[in-house]
Design an enzyme around this catalytic site. Structure first.
Site, mmCIF file in Angstrom:
data_model
loop_
_atom_site.group_PDB
_atom_site.id
_atom_site.type_symbol
_atom_site.label_atom_id
_atom_site.label_comp_id
_atom_site.label_asym_id
_atom_site.label_seq_id
_atom_site.Cartn_x
_atom_site.Cartn_y
_atom_site.Cartn_z
ATOM 1 N N HIS A 66 -25.534 -13.225 8.736
ATOM 2 C CA HIS A 66 -24.694 -12.303 9.514
ATOM 3 C C HIS A 66 -24.788 -10.860 9.014
ATOM 4 C CE1 HIS A 66 -22.555 -13.130 5.912
ATOM 5 N NE2 HIS A 66 -21.688 -12.167 6.185
ATOM 6 N N ASP A 67 -25.512 -10.639 7.906
ATOM 7 C CA ASP A 67 -25.678 -9.277 7.372
ATOM 8 C C ASP A 67 -27.067 -8.720 7.639
ATOM 9 O OD1 ASP A 67 -23.147 -9.228 6.188
ATOM 10 O OD2 ASP A 67 -23.891 -10.007 4.279
ATOM 11 N N ASP A 70 -19.207 -15.144 -2.019
ATOM 12 C CA ASP A 70 -19.563 -13.816 -1.515
ATOM 13 C C ASP A 70 -19.743 -12.767 -2.615
ATOM 14 O OD1 ASP A 70 -19.473 -12.021 1.051
ATOM 15 O OD2 ASP A 70 -18.095 -11.015 -0.323
ATOM 16 N N GLU A 80 -23.968 -15.879 -3.250
ATOM 17 C CA GLU A 80 -24.624 -14.702 -2.684
ATOM 18 C C GLU A 80 -24.848 -13.759 -3.856
ATOM 19 O OE1 GLU A 80 -24.296 -11.174 0.655
ATOM 20 O OE2 GLU A 80 -22.603 -11.623 -0.634
HETATM 21 O O1 ISL Z 1 -24.558 -5.996 4.341
HETATM 22 C C1 ISL Z 1 -25.378 -5.873 3.485
HETATM 23 C C2 ISL Z 1 -26.778 -5.639 3.844
HETATM 24 O O2 ISL Z 1 -26.921 -5.444 5.213
HETATM 25 C C3 ISL Z 1 -25.070 -6.048 2.051
HETATM 26 O O3 ISL Z 1 -25.103 -4.879 1.340
HETATM 27 C C4 ISL Z 1 -23.746 -6.733 1.913
HETATM 28 O O4 ISL Z 1 -22.730 -5.806 1.872
HETATM 29 C C5 ISL Z 1 -23.778 -7.561 0.677
HETATM 30 O O5 ISL Z 1 -24.781 -8.487 0.910
HETATM 31 C C6 ISL Z 1 -22.482 -8.310 0.458
HETATM 32 O O6 ISL Z 1 -22.200 -9.053 1.594
HETATM 33 C C7 ISL Z 1 -21.046 -9.811 1.666
HETATM 34 O O7 ISL Z 1 -19.893 -9.109 1.284
HETATM 35 C C8 ISL Z 1 -19.518 -8.018 2.122
HETATM 36 C C9 ISL Z 1 -19.488 -8.379 3.597
HETATM 37 O O8 ISL Z 1 -19.383 -7.222 4.378
HETATM 38 C C10 ISL Z 1 -20.719 -9.146 4.011
HETATM 39 O O9 ISL Z 1 -20.608 -9.541 5.356
HETATM 40 C C11 ISL Z 1 -20.838 -10.309 3.085
HETATM 41 O O10 ISL Z 1 -21.881 -11.167 3.437
HETATM 42 C C12 ISL Z 1 -18.163 -7.610 1.664
HETATM 43 O O11 ISL Z 1 -17.339 -8.739 1.578
#
Ligand code: ISL
Ligand code: CA
Length: 556
Positions: free
Chosen positions: A330-331, A200, A258
């Site tokens: 999921h984002d 992540d 990611e």
């Molecule tokens: O959510 C985003 C775009 O809609 C991104 O900015 C996201 O915060 C980024 O991709 C990092 O995402 C990951 O870490 C975050 C978490 O909220 C996300 O769900 C996860 O995929 C913090 O842990």
């Protein structure tokens, strides 16, 4: 290139809260996933990525981890997890865990200890800094809004750093002891038998320890933390190499990063032959906008933008390693809604888009429900939405002068909640996800999209995805679809996507059209492998009607 089992794999992302509830509390769980493993097997999936299932206060839906080595009771027990792992392996599927290493939860014992004793070892696992003149140490803006610095209660000018929510304090990767603790934890999971990790938000771990801040990019005087992350990108691979050598490599583990903002010159360090990760997601078309009012300023995608960005990324990766193509997660809003023109936000469009993403070069990740052609969920009120980022961006829209209706309309296009609603299994009250009201509303098109409805229809999106994943694994085509180079083919217009995969003895062509016009492609002696929508082939000419796709092969 060393051949690895995952090179030809198809991966599937499970969002555990929304996949299958087994104990009727309205929240998905591990036993629920076990019940659905046969469904995943039938989709010819090789790798299952579980979004976080660890103990967490769920401020950011589990991306705020309070115990990296325990299962959240709402999802079940460690015994359930072990059973899931066994049952998945018994079906030839591997599990990967979601590894959140940039930050933990403010409820993690490390952070609690850090707060209670500033001289403890744990305190050095985080970033505590003094502010100046009543201001925080720098002017970066958190991904979820507001300063990245949070004042410690009781101390007048001591702050801690959090790039995400204030309940997600950033971990200090410059501390060797902290790194050792994280690597130990990773090895513990690998020893248990998980095949690897989805890593992540990893680009954020590099920090400029002088905390200089950056010129403001919004009226709040702050600057998006993502800009500092991009600036520090060159420092990340050093940490990742250590992580690879101490955890992933000795276990021959699979990893998907990611990683936004990887510099071109670092691509080989990330996904090359001896790279830090097996693959990284291809976010090239996902036009990140991290500004003050990122939802409000968002510009809709087009097929052309998606195609051109994806093609460029594919060409850059060809000679280096494997990307992980995605259209959603999921984002993100659902790919069918975000990428396709309105007339193709339906089964025809979903199938043609599926043809593209599954046959690009790389390790495709299907996000749960994508194989059903799920579109964005329609929310009738902001009160139906829980995600902290969506809530924050809603307020930001109002502050910009939008009406509540306009702000909700934007959430319905942009919010992370769009894709987080329950999996649609059947026609029953809560879509077979649960027998009680689910934690998040059920998608408006349950009956047209659910598995039960689609199973019986040979032309359904689900059956098209099954055919695609079967094709990817077919012994006659597997090699070309795995190792064959990506090459663009001429596209007749902006809404058509055409490419080929060039193997040693064969070439596989892929055409998808989201156009208004019918197109004819002279493909000579080719053989058709798969189609969706309305396609015909006669005397060496392939006729593709709008909202259709075709896959053909030329043997050499
Ligand atoms: O959510 C985003 C775009 O809609 C991104 O900015 C996201 O915060 C980024 O991709 C990092 O995402 C990951 O870490 C975050 C978490 O909220 C996300 O769900 C996860 O995929 C913090 O842990
Ligand atoms: Ca449950």
């Amino acid at each position: 290139m060393d051949r690895k089992w995952w090179h030809g794999a198809v991966a599937y992302q499970i969002y555990p809260k929304s996949f299958q509830d087994s104990n009727q509390d309205g929240i998905g769980d591990l036993k629920g996933i076990i019940r659905r493993l046969d469904y995943l097997k039938e989709l010819h999936v090789d790798i299952l990525w579980l979004s976080p299932i660890y103990v967490s206060p769920f401020v950011d839906e589990g991306y705020d981890i309070a115990d990296y080595q325990a299962i959240a009771p709402v999802f079940g027990t460690m015994e359930d997890f072990d059973e899931l792992l066994r049952e998945a392996k018994a079906r030839g599927m591997e599990l990967i865990m979601d590894l959140v290493l940039n930050h933990c939860s403010s409820e993690h014992p490390w952070f609690k200890q850090a707060l209670s004793s500033p001289l403890s070892e744990e305190a050095s696992f985080f970033y505590f800094r003094r502010g100046h003149d009543g201001l925080p140490p720098d002017n970066l803006r958190s991904y979820f809004g507001g300063s990245v610095w949070e004042k410690i209660e009781g101390d007048s000018d001591l702050y801690y750093l959090h790039y995400f929510a204030r309940e997600q304090p950033d971990l200090n990767w410059y501390n060797e002891k902290l790194r050792e603790r994280l690597f130990e934890m990773m090895n513990w999971w690998l020893d248990k038998g998980v095949a690897g990790f989805r890593v992540d938000a990893i680009m954020n771990i590099a920090k400029d320890l002088s905390f200089p801040g950056l010129p403001a990019d919004g009226a709040d005087g702050l600057c998006a933390a993502s800009k500092m992350t991009a600036r520090m990108a060159g420092e990340v691979s050093g940490f990742l190499k250590e992580m690879r050598d101490k955890t992933l490599k000795p276990h021959d583990a699979f990893s998907v990063g990611e990683a936004f903002s990887v510099r071109e010159e670092d691509l080989a360090a990330f996904i090359g032959e001896d790279g830090c990760f097996s693959t990284i997601f291809d976010f090239s078309s996902h036009g990140l906008n991290e500004g003050l009012s990122r939802y409000c300023d968002f510009k809709p995608l087009t097929v052309k933008y998606f195609r051109d960005a994806t093609f460029t990324a594919q060409e850059k990766a060809n000679a280096v390693g494997f990307l992980a193509p995605i259209i959603e997660n999921h984002d993100e809003p659902r790919g069918v809604s975000a990428i396709l023109p309105r007339q193709w936000q339906n089964a025809r469009g979903a199938q043609a888009l599926g043809t593209v993403t599954l046959l690009l070069r790389g390790i495709p990740f299907i996000y749960q429900g994508q194989e059903l052609g799920m579109t964005n969920t329609h929310f009738d009120s902001v009160y139906e939405i829980r995600d902290l980022l969506a809530r924050e961006q809603y307020s930001a829209c109002l502050k910009q002068g939008l009406s509540p209706y306009q702000a909700l309309t934007i959430l319905n296009c942009e919010s992370r909640e769009n894709a987080r609603t329950p999996m649609l299994w059947d026609h029953s009250s809560f879509a077979g996800f649960s027998e009680v009201t689910p934690w998040l509303k059920v998608h408006q098109d349950q009956h047209r999209l659910c598995v039960e409805f689609q199973e019986g229809d040979p032309h359904s999106t689900l059956n098209h995805y099954r055919a695609l994943t079967a094709l990817k694994h077919h012994p006659d085509f597997r090699d070309t679809l795995t190792y064959g180079d990506f090459e663009r083919m001429p596209c007749p217009d902006d809404d058509t996507i055409c490419f080929r995969r060039v193997g040693e003895r064969q070439e596989i062509g892929v055409i998808a059209s989201f156009s208004h016009d019918t197109h004819v492609f002279p493909i000579g002696e080719a053989k058709i492998l798969l189609t969706s929508g309305e396609v015909s082939f006669k005397e060496g000419e392939l006729m593709v009607k709008p909202g259709s796709s075709a896959v053909f092969i030329i043997e050499r």
